[in-house]
Design a protein around this motif. Structure first.
Motif, PDB file in Angstrom:
ATOM      1  N   ASN A  60       3.969  -8.419 -33.975  1.00 62.98           N
ATOM      2  CA  ASN A  60       3.699  -7.303 -34.834  1.00 62.98           C
ATOM      3  C   ASN A  60       2.185  -7.600 -35.040  1.00 62.98           C
ATOM      4  O   ASN A  60       1.400  -6.834 -35.338  1.00 62.98           O
ATOM      5  CB  ASN A  60       4.485  -6.861 -35.828  1.00 62.98           C
ATOM      6  N   VAL A  91      -0.157  -6.980 -32.428  1.00 65.28           N
ATOM      7  CA  VAL A  91      -0.146  -5.731 -31.889  1.00 65.28           C
ATOM      8  C   VAL A  91      -1.349  -5.174 -32.978  1.00 65.28           C
ATOM      9  O   VAL A  91      -2.182  -4.529 -32.787  1.00 65.28           O
ATOM     10  CB  VAL A  91       1.040  -5.097 -32.065  1.00 65.28           C
ATOM     11  N   GLU A  92      -1.089  -5.424 -34.409  1.00 67.69           N
ATOM     12  CA  GLU A  92      -1.920  -4.866 -35.421  1.00 67.69           C
ATOM     13  C   GLU A  92      -3.504  -5.457 -35.275  1.00 67.69           C
ATOM     14  O   GLU A  92      -4.545  -4.619 -35.569  1.00 67.69           O
ATOM     15  CB  GLU A  92      -1.447  -5.478 -36.819  1.00 67.69           C
ATOM     16  N   HIS A 126      -4.941  -6.462 -32.575  1.00 63.87           N
ATOM     17  CA  HIS A 126      -5.297  -6.012 -31.277  1.00 63.87           C
ATOM     18  C   HIS A 126      -5.690  -4.578 -31.655  1.00 63.87           C
ATOM     19  O   HIS A 126      -6.967  -3.961 -31.168  1.00 63.87           O
ATOM     20  CB  HIS A 126      -4.319  -5.838 -30.173  1.00 63.87           C
ATOM     21  N   THR A 127      -5.066  -3.695 -32.273  1.00 61.76           N
ATOM     22  CA  THR A 127      -5.286  -2.170 -32.684  1.00 61.76           C
ATOM     23  C   THR A 127      -6.521  -2.453 -33.554  1.00 61.76           C
ATOM     24  O   THR A 127      -7.712  -1.560 -33.175  1.00 61.76           O
ATOM     25  CB  THR A 127      -4.129  -1.554 -33.272  1.00 61.76           C
ATOM     26  N   ARG A 128      -6.582  -2.974 -34.496  1.00 59.75           N
ATOM     27  CA  ARG A 128      -7.774  -2.989 -35.298  1.00 59.75           C
ATOM     28  C   ARG A 128      -9.083  -3.498 -34.853  1.00 59.75           C
ATOM     29  O   ARG A 128     -10.180  -2.631 -34.606  1.00 59.75           O
ATOM     30  CB  ARG A 128      -7.670  -3.848 -36.771  1.00 59.75           C
ATOM     31  N   SER A 163      -9.803  -3.599 -31.496  1.00 65.26           N
ATOM     32  CA  SER A 163     -10.160  -2.910 -30.536  1.00 65.26           C
ATOM     33  C   SER A 163     -10.752  -1.468 -31.062  1.00 65.26           C
ATOM     34  O   SER A 163     -11.846  -1.014 -30.427  1.00 65.26           O
ATOM     35  CB  SER A 163      -9.080  -2.162 -29.788  1.00 65.26           C
ATOM     36  N   GLU A 164     -10.245  -0.778 -32.055  1.00 70.70           N
ATOM     37  CA  GLU A 164     -10.804   0.239 -32.907  1.00 70.70           C
ATOM     38  C   GLU A 164     -12.332   0.011 -33.039  1.00 70.70           C
ATOM     39  O   GLU A 164     -13.146   0.537 -33.220  1.00 70.70           O
ATOM     40  CB  GLU A 164      -9.933   0.840 -33.749  1.00 70.70           C
ATOM     41  N   ASN A 214     -14.780  -0.460 -30.279  1.00 70.27           N
ATOM     42  CA  ASN A 214     -15.091   0.720 -29.724  1.00 70.27           C
ATOM     43  C   ASN A 214     -16.466   1.367 -30.051  1.00 70.27           C
ATOM     44  O   ASN A 214     -16.868   1.665 -31.063  1.00 70.27           O
ATOM     45  CB  ASN A 214     -14.196   1.751 -30.095  1.00 70.27           C
ATOM     46  N   THR A 240      -5.589  -8.531 -42.762  1.00 64.79           N
ATOM     47  CA  THR A 240      -4.313  -9.025 -42.034  1.00 64.79           C
ATOM     48  C   THR A 240      -4.080 -10.523 -42.539  1.00 64.79           C
ATOM     49  O   THR A 240      -5.140 -11.147 -43.229  1.00 64.79           O
ATOM     50  CB  THR A 240      -4.338  -9.059 -40.752  1.00 64.79           C
ATOM     51  N   ILE A 300     -11.151  -9.609 -26.559  1.00 66.44           N
ATOM     52  CA  ILE A 300     -11.679  -8.133 -26.823  1.00 66.44           C
ATOM     53  C   ILE A 300     -13.227  -8.514 -27.005  1.00 66.44           C
ATOM     54  O   ILE A 300     -13.797  -7.841 -26.448  1.00 66.44           O
ATOM     55  CB  ILE A 300     -11.160  -7.477 -28.082  1.00 66.44           C
TER      56      ILE A 300
END
Lengths: 380, 378
Positions: free
Chosen positions: B11, B14-15, B17-19, B21-22, B25, B51, B80
């Protein structure tokens, strides 16, 4: 994640290494030169319990877990046991005995497993044919049902233990109109009329293992020798792949540790230009390459073993990755070891040339490296 | 034995990666612009401080497995933005571990909360022009002057130096290895111009010089086992470079795989041709083997510390050399599209070489692995 072995596993590994160094290793060179199978060593493996390690005790096994079983193969390689004997063990225990154990009836298990686990009988497995190698479904050996019997016709090739086996697991088409689903598996005993094996094929490496063709000429076997049901043969052969990618690869990993230890001993004792050759950077580089390969390969092999031990369905991609890596990357370190020993490395007495030749099997046997790449690229 | 990350670790990946990546961007995290690097590093550190990431390997956190969890997470960030990854890690894992492992209570209290809170950036000055495999004494030295010390020397290739609030400078004092905590703006500290490099353009790298640079004596760290100091610093650097290699491989492999499924020739996607499919298979084999190698080396740091140095060197050689191989193969699959500047594969190919040179070079690594096997450790 946890990469630790248990204390019991590590102790058992040490015991196997001690046993193999004392009982088996001193006999290898003689048999290797004569390209002879060492029956005594094989039986000793049986007496020590290695041939039936993972079978339940009631069938003459020790009930060991998958990781311990794979570790036994690594231990044999690490002790310096030749690839010929470890291949014979692999074909016997995993390709033959385990298939009977996993898919056989209770009668079949009781009849064959104890004798195979003890080494009293030697087993082999016949799948590959002269014109059907990686393309298993194109096999032409047939098994025609007539009354209470099957009649086998055809031939198999590159069969490890073929000339010495007492019992063979043989794959044949019960329905030649079908591809994979037409394949069934049978138990064929030595001495069955119409069943014969050819002479030992002279090979580049793994020379103490005996390899031959198997011939079936109107070979009649009782229908109770069918393993499982008709048409299940291909899946049975696939199920041995997990063992093939763990237990049969583990001796190569062990052999890299053996090479490492031998190279270190040699580099510490051999002197040139007034100093131990271990002090030269070029020697250290070779030693490092051997260690790096062994460490990398070990992780891949035990990943397959651990997943199998967890009862997970096989991950075909990870299995192919392990096979491809051990196959294609084991040649470099074996070459480094030969070079490190110089002229001695090229001579039989120093083992390195044998390991070099033995390691050439890794990218061929049990599915070539190209076949692994086909599998991986399809699954991507 | 267990070959899976646990749910909490998964988890976390994933967290992160999401943060990240955003965050990435629309930004150019690889641009050759120090101001841009500083802005992005500060924002990313602040984001990551929300985190558990920054604390991994530094503080014990329940349900996470220290360096092992960290290695899995490093792959995510490096996959990333390799430049952002190197800046964040140099600050957190090298500067941070100098403090957490060897620092005094005073030093820890002063800097660690701010560092792990993502409020300050750290840099580490280690490399000197005469450094060698034998770890000869560093030329940067300090002498005591009342309750101050004066440092003189020159450091090259200092990651983050132009943006750092604090620089940990390795050197010698009283004949022992020591680390000096030098704050930005300290008298006698000169930060050089950002160096142009083959890759990692988004990382601010430069040399620094210290001419009788004055710091308070309570800013000096004497590591407990001072003889092992250089090897330990290199170990931490090697661990980061392993993580970076995983990220580069992931990026290059994924790009090549996606391209080979979309790009068609002769009426079918090029992955259907064995030349391409087999190459991808080899790349994936190197990538997966590298991952397991990296995870086991990281696991060893906590589980079997005696083995960590040589096993990490083994993993470093394998992972960094595999990264170049994978990136090179990826470029061949992309063909001309891979050779164009600014695409992930071209970037990975240029960056990959750094992993083999920085930290303990792969040549010296092999010598040291050989020394360890031969019992010739110095």
């Amino acid at each position: 994640m946890d990469f630790a072995f248990t204390k019991e596993q590590l102790m058992f590994k040490k015991e196997i290494i001690r046993f193999a160094k004392k009982e088996i290793v001193p006999r290898i060179q003689e048999h290797e030169l004569k390209k002879q199978f060492d029956f005594d060593s094989f039986r000793k493996l049986g007496e020590f319990g290695i041939l039936g390690l993972h079978f339940p005790e009631e069938y003459g096994g020790s009930g060991a877990d998958v990781i311990t079983t794979v570790m036994a193969g690594e231990a044999l390689g690490e002790a310096g046991v030749d690839g010929g004997l470890t291949l014979a063990y692999g074909a016997h225990t995993f390709l033959c005995a385990d298939t009977i154990f996993s898919h056989g009836t209770e009668e079949q298990r009781k009849k064959y497993i104890p004798k195979l686990a003890s080494g009293e009988w030697i087993g082999c497995m016949g799948l590959t044919e002269p014109n059907a190698g990686s393309d298993v479904a194109s096999m032409s050996t047939t098994a025609e049902k007539k009354g209470g019997k099957y009649i086998l016709n055809g031939s198999k090739i590159f069969i490890t233990n073929g000339p010495i086996a007492d019992v063979a697991v043989v794959y044949a088409k019960t329905d030649p109109t079908q591809k994979h689903t037409g394949i069934s598996a049978f138990i064929v005993e030595k001495g069955t009329p119409g069943f014969a094996s050819g002479p030992n094929l002279i090979k580049m490496g793994v020379c103490t293992s005996q390899t031959s063709e198997l011939f079936f000429n109107n070979c009649e076997i009782p229908s109770e020798n069918l393993l499982g049901k008709e048409g299940e043969g291909f899946n049975m052969s696939l199920q041995t792949v997990e063992w093939d990618r763990s237990a049969l690869l583990a001796p190569f990993v062990g052999a890299s540790t053996y090479m490492l230890n031998r190279c270190v001993d040699y580099a510490k004792s051999r002197e040139q230009f007034g100093r131990k050759i271990g002090q030269f950077q070029a020697i250290k580089q070779k030693i490092a390459n051997i260690r790096i390969f062994g460490e990398a390969a070990r992780n891949l092999v035990y990943r397959i073993a651990w997943c199998k031990n967890q009862g997970r369905p096989m991950n075909h991609l990870e299995a192919a990755v392990a096979k491809l890596f051990v196959g294609d990357w084991s040649l470099g370190p074996a070459n480094d070891a030969v070079v490190l020993f110089g002229g001695y490395g090229y001579c039989h007495e120093y083992d390195m040339e044998r390991i070099f030749r033995d390691s050439r099997l890794a990218p061929i046997g049990g599915g070539t490296s190209d076949i692994q790449k086909m599998i991986i690229s399809k699954l991507m | 034995m267990n070959y899976d990350f646990n749910d909490k670790e998964f988890n976390l990946f994933v967290e992160i990666h999401t943060r990240i990546s955003e965050f990435a961007n629309g930004k150019d995290l690889e641009s050759y612009d120090t101001k841009n690097s500083e802005k992005n590093t500060r924002l990313a550190l602040a984001l990551l401080s929300e985190t558990p990431y920054l604390k991994l390997g530094i503080e014990k956190i329940e349900d996470y497995n220290g360096l092992l969890t960290l290695m899995g997470a490093m792959e995510v960030i490096a996959g990333i933005s390799p430049s952002l990854f190197l800046s964040v890690e140099t600050s957190t894992r090298i500067f941070g571990r100098i403090l957490s492992t060897w620092g005094s209570d005073f030093q820890k209290e002063k800097l660690l909360p701010a560092l792990l809170g993502g409020k300050i950036i750290g840099a580490v000055g280690l490399s000197e022009d005469a450094m060698n495999v034998d770890n000869d004494p560093l030329k940067t030295t300090a002498t005591a002057d009342g309750d101050q010390v004066k440092i003189s020397g020159r450091k090259q290739y200092v990651i983050n130096a132009p943006l750092a609030d604090w620089i940990a400078v390795a050197g010698q004092m009283d004949g022992k290895n020591a680390v000096f905590l030098v704050e930005k703006g300290s008298p006698g500290l000169t930060i050089g111009e950002k160096t142009a490099t083959l890759g990692y353009e988004g990382v601010a790298i430069c040399s620094i010089s210290l001419a009788n640079c004055v710091i308070a004596s309570n800013q000096v760290i004497f590591p407990k086992n001072d003889k092992a100091m250089l090897n330990t610093l290199k170990l931490w650097e090697n661990q980061i470079l392993i993580g970076a290699s995983l990220g580069l491989m992931k990026k290059a492999f994924e790009s090549a795989k996606n391209y080979s499924k979309k790009h068609k020739t002769g009426g079918k996607p090029i992955i259907a041709y064995q030349e391409v499919g087999f190459k991808l298979s080899q790349m994936l084999t190197l990538f997966q083997t590298s991952q397991l190698f990296a995870y086991r080396a990281a696991w060893t740091a906590d589980a079997d510390p005696k083995e960590v140095e040589s096993l990490t060197l083994c993993a470093k050689v394998f992972c960094t050399e595999s990264a170049e191989q994978v990136a090179g193969d990826a470029m061949k699959i992309l063909g001309g599209a891979g050779f164009l500047s600014g695409n992930p594969v071209e970037e990975a190919y240029r960056y990959a070489k750094y992993g083999q040179i920085a930290g303990t070079s792969t040549e010296i690594s092999r010598v040291k692995i050989g020394d360890a096997a031969l019992g010739m450790n110095k």
